[in-house]
Write a protein that holds these residues in place. Structure first.
Motif, PDB file in Angstrom:
ATOM      1  N   ALA A 194       0.869  -1.183   0.000  1.00 56.51           N
ATOM      2  CA  ALA A 194       0.000   0.000   0.000  1.00 56.51           C
ATOM      3  C   ALA A 194       0.906   1.235   0.000  1.00 56.51           C
ATOM      4  O   ALA A 194       1.762   1.361   0.883  1.00 56.51           O
ATOM      5  N   PRO A 195       0.771   2.133  -0.996  1.00 54.38           N
ATOM      6  CA  PRO A 195       1.698   3.271  -1.097  1.00 54.38           C
ATOM      7  C   PRO A 195       1.785   4.081   0.208  1.00 54.38           C
ATOM      8  O   PRO A 195       2.878   4.458   0.636  1.00 54.38           O
ATOM      9  N   GLY A 196       0.625   4.324   0.826  1.00 56.10           N
ATOM     10  CA  GLY A 196       0.612   5.095   2.072  1.00 56.10           C
ATOM     11  C   GLY A 196       1.453   4.435   3.159  1.00 56.10           C
ATOM     12  O   GLY A 196       2.165   5.098   3.910  1.00 56.10           O
ATOM     13  N   ALA A 197       1.376   3.104   3.234  1.00 57.63           N
ATOM     14  CA  ALA A 197       2.125   2.372   4.257  1.00 57.63           C
ATOM     15  C   ALA A 197       3.617   2.367   3.942  1.00 57.63           C
ATOM     16  O   ALA A 197       4.456   2.396   4.848  1.00 57.63           O
ATOM     17  N   LEU A 198       3.966   2.349   2.658  1.00 61.27           N
ATOM     18  CA  LEU A 198       5.386   2.403   2.271  1.00 61.27           C
ATOM     19  C   LEU A 198       5.974   3.755   2.651  1.00 61.27           C
ATOM     20  O   LEU A 198       7.094   3.835   3.179  1.00 61.27           O
ATOM     21  N   VAL A 199       5.201   4.818   2.428  1.00 60.46           N
ATOM     22  CA  VAL A 199       5.647   6.159   2.816  1.00 60.46           C
ATOM     23  C   VAL A 199       5.800   6.240   4.337  1.00 60.46           C
ATOM     24  O   VAL A 199       6.804   6.729   4.858  1.00 60.46           O
ATOM     25  N   PHE A 200       4.790   5.708   5.041  1.00 62.87           N
ATOM     26  CA  PHE A 200       4.832   5.706   6.508  1.00 62.87           C
ATOM     27  C   PHE A 200       6.079   4.974   7.012  1.00 62.87           C
ATOM     28  O   PHE A 200       6.786   5.459   7.892  1.00 62.87           O
ATOM     29  N   THR A 201       6.357   3.808   6.442  1.00 55.05           N
ATOM     30  CA  THR A 201       7.483   2.993   6.907  1.00 55.05           C
ATOM     31  C   THR A 201       8.830   3.659   6.592  1.00 55.05           C
ATOM     32  O   THR A 201       9.750   3.625   7.415  1.00 55.05           O
ATOM     33  N   ALA A 202       8.935   4.280   5.424  1.00 56.76           N
ATOM     34  CA  ALA A 202      10.170   4.997   5.078  1.00 56.76           C
ATOM     35  C   ALA A 202      10.397   6.150   6.059  1.00 56.76           C
ATOM     36  O   ALA A 202      11.515   6.375   6.542  1.00 56.76           O
ATOM     37  N   ALA A 203       9.309   6.862   6.375  1.00 53.45           N
ATOM     38  CA  ALA A 203       9.410   7.978   7.320  1.00 53.45           C
ATOM     39  C   ALA A 203       9.733   7.469   8.726  1.00 53.45           C
ATOM     40  O   ALA A 203      10.465   8.112   9.487  1.00 53.45           O
ATOM     41  N   LEU A 204       9.206   6.294   9.052  1.00 54.15           N
ATOM     42  CA  LEU A 204       9.479   5.675  10.352  1.00 54.15           C
ATOM     43  C   LEU A 204      10.980   5.418  10.507  1.00 54.15           C
ATOM     44  O   LEU A 204      11.581   5.677  11.555  1.00 54.15           O
ATOM     45  N   TYR A 205      11.571   4.945   9.431  1.00 54.23           N
ATOM     46  CA  TYR A 205      13.015   4.691   9.431  1.00 54.23           C
ATOM     47  C   TYR A 205      13.789   6.009   9.638  1.00 54.23           C
ATOM     48  O   TYR A 205      14.692   6.086  10.468  1.00 54.23           O
ATOM     49  N   CYS A 206      13.407   7.035   8.885  1.00 56.65           N
ATOM     50  CA  CYS A 206      14.086   8.335   9.005  1.00 56.65           C
ATOM     51  C   CYS A 206      13.925   8.886  10.418  1.00 56.65           C
ATOM     52  O   CYS A 206      14.877   9.414  11.004  1.00 56.65           O
ATOM     53  N   GLY A 207      12.730   8.753  10.960  1.00 53.08           N
ATOM     54  CA  GLY A 207      12.475   9.249  12.318  1.00 53.08           C
ATOM     55  C   GLY A 207      13.332   8.547  13.359  1.00 53.08           C
ATOM     56  O   GLY A 207      13.863   9.172  14.276  1.00 53.08           O
ATOM     57  N   ALA A 208      13.468   7.228  13.191  1.00 50.55           N
ATOM     58  CA  ALA A 208      14.273   6.460  14.141  1.00 50.55           C
ATOM     59  C   ALA A 208      15.727   6.925  14.102  1.00 50.55           C
ATOM     60  O   ALA A 208      16.375   7.111  15.138  1.00 50.55           O
ATOM     61  N   ARG A 209      16.242   7.133  12.884  1.00 48.47           N
ATOM     62  CA  ARG A 209      17.632   7.594  12.745  1.00 48.47           C
ATOM     63  C   ARG A 209      17.791   8.997  13.342  1.00 48.47           C
ATOM     64  O   ARG A 209      18.786   9.308  13.994  1.00 48.47           O
ATOM     65  N   LEU A 210      16.775   9.847  13.102  1.00 46.05           N
ATOM     66  CA  LEU A 210      16.800  11.215  13.622  1.00 46.05           C
ATOM     67  C   LEU A 210      16.823  11.202  15.149  1.00 46.05           C
ATOM     68  O   LEU A 210      17.588  11.946  15.781  1.00 46.05           O
ATOM     69  N   ALA A 211      16.025  10.335  15.738  1.00 46.18           N
ATOM     70  CA  ALA A 211      15.970  10.258  17.208  1.00 46.18           C
ATOM     71  C   ALA A 211      17.313   9.838  17.776  1.00 46.18           C
ATOM     72  O   ALA A 211      17.726  10.319  18.837  1.00 46.18           O
ATOM     73  N   GLU A 212      17.987   8.941  17.070  1.00 42.93           N
ATOM     74  CA  GLU A 212      19.292   8.507  17.558  1.00 42.93           C
ATOM     75  C   GLU A 212      20.275   9.664  17.543  1.00 42.93           C
ATOM     76  O   GLU A 212      21.105   9.796  18.433  1.00 42.93           O
ATOM     77  N   ARG A 213      20.170  10.529  16.536  1.00 39.09           N
ATOM     78  CA  ARG A 213      21.041  11.709  16.502  1.00 39.09           C
ATOM     79  C   ARG A 213      20.704  12.655  17.650  1.00 39.09           C
ATOM     80  O   ARG A 213      21.583  13.166  18.317  1.00 39.09           O
ATOM     81  N   LEU A 214      19.407  12.873  17.844  1.00 36.17           N
ATOM     82  CA  LEU A 214      18.978  13.750  18.939  1.00 36.17           C
ATOM     83  C   LEU A 214      19.405  13.177  20.280  1.00 36.17           C
ATOM     84  O   LEU A 214      19.821  13.894  21.170  1.00 36.17           O
ATOM     85  N   GLY A 215      19.278  11.877  20.383  1.00 41.00           N
ATOM     86  CA  GLY A 215      19.528  11.221  21.659  1.00 41.00           C
ATOM     87  C   GLY A 215      20.989  11.006  21.966  1.00 41.00           C
ATOM     88  O   GLY A 215      21.344  10.759  23.116  1.00 41.00           O
ATOM     89  N   THR A 216      21.864  11.081  20.965  1.00 41.51           N
ATOM     90  CA  THR A 216      23.251  10.752  21.236  1.00 41.51           C
ATOM     91  C   THR A 216      24.139  11.975  21.367  1.00 41.51           C
ATOM     92  O   THR A 216      25.181  11.911  21.990  1.00 41.51           O
ATOM     93  N   ALA A 217      23.755  13.105  20.787  1.00 40.44           N
ATOM     94  CA  ALA A 217      24.610  14.282  20.882  1.00 40.44           C
ATOM     95  C   ALA A 217      24.166  15.146  22.052  1.00 40.44           C
ATOM     96  O   ALA A 217      22.974  15.280  22.290  1.00 40.44           O
ATOM     97  N   PRO A 218      25.097  15.725  22.797  1.00 39.34           N
ATOM     98  CA  PRO A 218      24.685  16.637  23.856  1.00 39.34           C
ATOM     99  C   PRO A 218      24.016  17.854  23.212  1.00 39.34           C
ATOM    100  O   PRO A 218      24.566  18.444  22.288  1.00 39.34           O
ATOM    101  N   VAL A 219      22.822  18.190  23.656  1.00 42.24           N
ATOM    102  CA  VAL A 219      22.086  19.304  23.062  1.00 42.24           C
ATOM    103  C   VAL A 219      21.875  20.362  24.131  1.00 42.24           C
ATOM    104  O   VAL A 219      21.462  20.060  25.238  1.00 42.24           O
ATOM    105  N   TYR A 220      22.171  21.606  23.794  1.00 39.75           N
ATOM    106  CA  TYR A 220      22.023  22.685  24.762  1.00 39.75           C
ATOM    107  C   TYR A 220      20.702  23.398  24.571  1.00 39.75           C
ATOM    108  O   TYR A 220      20.268  23.631  23.463  1.00 39.75           O
ATOM    109  N   SER A 221      20.100  23.776  25.678  1.00 40.41           N
ATOM    110  CA  SER A 221      18.944  24.661  25.595  1.00 40.41           C
ATOM    111  C   SER A 221      19.459  26.079  25.782  1.00 40.41           C
ATOM    112  O   SER A 221      20.639  26.290  26.034  1.00 40.41           O
ATOM    113  N   GLY A 222      18.595  27.058  25.660  1.00 41.85           N
ATOM    114  CA  GLY A 222      19.014  28.450  25.763  1.00 41.85           C
ATOM    115  C   GLY A 222      19.667  28.777  27.096  1.00 41.85           C
ATOM    116  O   GLY A 222      20.599  29.579  27.171  1.00 41.85           O
ATOM    117  N   SER A 223      19.210  28.121  28.156  1.00 43.07           N
ATOM    118  CA  SER A 223      19.708  28.448  29.489  1.00 43.07           C
ATOM    119  C   SER A 223      21.054  27.792  29.777  1.00 43.07           C
ATOM    120  O   SER A 223      21.583  27.916  30.869  1.00 43.07           O
TER     121      SER A 223
END
Lengths: 196, 141
Positions: free
Chosen positions: A113-142
């Motif tokens: 199903a095209p919609g599900a293929l798009v969802f799954t591809a985005a799921l993969y990108c999101g997972a990789r993105l979270a790993e970047r967010l979760g692994t690098a020290p990130v500063y807030s304004g304060s």
């Protein structure tokens, strides 16, 4: 052998999702829509699954090894922290928008199903993105470290690399900015407390 | 608010849930692994991934392919939703399940069956936010 049984359980899991109605996003949204015409049927999916899985987990806690001989891999994390709650909230937003969670997304992708293929591809990108967010020290304004930059106490393999990086960063003066390791850093300012 | 109670649908959901529970119990007791789909999916492409993760995911895909071959109709809603919305939902689901360490299967089935307070907290939050999201889109916007 391990792959063969894993395939069989994946197939069984997918058939369960199909039978249960979880692969129909419309029914999922009807279940989530308590303010409208509420269809509570999907609550029974979780109920039925837990009723069967509960004794299996009770047994697994008392056994060291699985039937194929390896050690049973149970999660070690205990803390309810900001990262868990933030992640669950972001997932809830995604689930509420489309009515698809990862399992049904993959089952529907299996029928191309095209919609599900798009969802799954985005799921993969999101997972990789979270790993970047979760692994690098990130500063807030304060100058404090954002919750998801915290290194977990009970860490999984996925966050191990980030944990090592955070540790190295903390050792090179990271504590000046609030402590990359939260309560572990000597004299570190407390992190924003989202955990109970 | 009206409550829709369809006995056939309720029976299917309960039976489907039992099948999901059986698969989770099987993967745990036979393979020694938690059937957390978002985690298995995210780790399958890591350098330390092993074949069982791909095999489990292939099983899920095969269930869908089998349903298509058996002529089981595709849920209409998956074709009605816009692709950008599905992409956004997928992205949020990917980010959220990785930060939160699990989805409906890992926290919702395995975590609750393991009596994990962490998973209970996650389930309450993602169900609550998902419910709120549907409410806002259907009744507010």
């Amino acid at each position: 052998m391990r792959a063969l049984t894993a395939f069989a359980f994946g197939l069984l899991f997918g058939l369960g999702l199909l039978l249960s109605g979880m692969t129909d996003p419309d029914r999922v949204k009807a279940f989530l829509d308590i303010g409208g015409d509420w269809n509570p049927a999907l609550a029974l999916v979780m109920g039925g699954a837990i009723a069967i899985a509960l004794p299996a987990f009770a047994l697994a806690k008392r056994r060291k090894n699985c039937l194929l001989g390896e050690a049973i891999d149970l999660p070690a994390k205990r803390r309810i922290d900001a990262r868990l709650l933030l992640g669950a909230a972001i997932f809830g937003l995604g689930w509420g928008l489309a009515g698809i969670c990862p399992g049904p997304g993959l089952v529907l992708a299996g029928r191309l199903a095209p919609g599900a293929l798009v969802f799954t591809a985005a799921l993969y990108c999101g997972a990789r993105l979270a790993e970047r967010l979760g692994t690098a020290p990130v500063y807030s304004g304060s100058g404090r470290v954002l919750p998801f930059a915290m290194a977990d106490r009970g860490r999984s393999r996925t966050t191990e690399h980030g944990y090592q990086r955070a540790k190295a960063w903390a050792a090179t003066g990271g504590t000046e900015h609030g402590g990359g390791l939260g309560r572990r850093g000597g004299g570190a300012a407390p992190l924003p407390r989202g955990d109970a | 608010m009206t409550i829709i109670l369809n006995p056939a649908m309720l029976a299917d959901s309960l039976a489907g849930g039992a099948v999901i529970g059986t698969a989770s119990a099987g993967l745990l007791l036979v393979n020694g692994r938690i059937a957390g789909i978002s985690g298995i999916f995210a780790r399958a492409t890591k350098p330390d991934a092993t074949l069982w993760q791909w095999a489990f995911l292939a099983g899920l895909l095969a269930a869908g392919a089998g349903a298509a071959l058996a002529g089981y109709p595709l849920p209409a809603d998956i074709t009605k939703q816009s692709l950008p919305l599905l992409a956004l939902a997928g992205l949020l689901t990917g980010v959220g399940t990785r930060l939160g360490g699990g989805c409906t299967s890992g926290h919702g089935v395995c975590g609750l069956a393991r009596l994990s307070p962490r998973s209970l907290a996650a389930v309450l939050v993602f169900m609550g936010v998902a419910g709120l999201t549907v409410f806002v889109r259907r009744h507010v916007l």
